[in-house]
Design a protein around this motif. Structure first.
Motif: not given
Length: 253
Positions: A188-216
């Protein structure tokens, strides 16, 4: 998963399958850890217990993969996923080692399978449509109640008939409820960790994409101002076919 492709899509698929299949498996065995028979010790066959974990993960991965590419296959994928969830439950039940035999009422078995199939169709439908946070929360609540309903409908149809001897071969290795509880907590801890890691990665990817779009956009704006500010030299911009697509103020009329 909807937006990704290639290796990223496969990674999201694996994470989604582990979260869905592992979460359903955890719910089943949490319910089983709360179950007891007076005067009868219960343990679990390690191989069948592990198999009951693999089944929903594999079936969930297949269902997500099919629906992700062919949304019209929703009903067929939900049907297969529901059967996989039911297979997980009854495989987990078959893993029980105790001085009792299990018999099932066919009516409750059919009802539990129908609940699992219905819940799977709803889960896949919600997973591949755009929803807001409130809708996702509500969908999770509905799915949790549906899977719990499947589990307890199946348990309602189970009849335990005591026997005079433990129903396990001599020397058979069984996992007691306490070790299973630790295993369940770890998974269960592993499943929750995967969910949290996926959420963090998704948020970081979205923010990185926004920064790259703004820089462009800033770079394009600086380039436009630079080109427009040159009045004593002609600058032409060509399209892929070699035709003049744009020019600056210094270009001849």
């Amino acid at each position: 998963m909807r937006a990704a492709s290639g290796r990223a899509r496969r990674s999201w698929l694996v994470a989604a399958a582990i979260a869905m299949g592992g979460g359903i498996w955890s719910m089943h065995f949490v319910g089983m850890l709360a179950f007891s028979l007076p005067g009868i010790e219960i343990s679990y066959d390690p191989f069948l217990t592990l198999l009951s974990l693999v089944i929903p993960i594999v079936v969930a991965a297949a269902a997500f993969a099919v629906v992700g590419r062919r949304p019209q296959a929703l009903l067929a994928s939900g049907f297969a996923m529901g059967l996989g969830i039911s297979g997980m439950h009854y495989t987990g039940m078959a893993a029980m080692r105790m001085a009792a035999l299990i018999q099932y009422d066919p009516r409750w078995v059919v009802l539990s399978i129908l609940i699992a199939i219905s819940a799977s169709i709803v889960a896949l439908w919600l997973a591949f449509r755009n929803t807001n946070a409130v809708q996702r929360l509500f969908a999770g609540l509905v799915m949790g109640l549906a899977i719990s309903g499947m589990h307890y409908a199946a348990m309602e149809g189970a009849m335990f008939l005591p026997t005079s001897a433990m129903a396990r071969p001599a020397g058979h290795l069984g996992v007691g409820q306490a070790p299973l509880a630790f295993l369940l907590a770890g998974i269960t801890i592993m499943i929750l960790s995967i969910g949290i890691a996926a959420a963090v990665y998704d948020r970081a990817s979205a923010e990185r994409a926004q920064r790259e779009a703004a820089a462009l956009r800033r770079s394009e704006e600086r380039f436009r101002l630079l080109v427009e500010g040159i009045a004593d030299h002609a600058i032409f911009m060509l399209d892929p076919d070699g035709r003049v697509g744009n020019w600056n103020l210094g270009a001849p009329g």
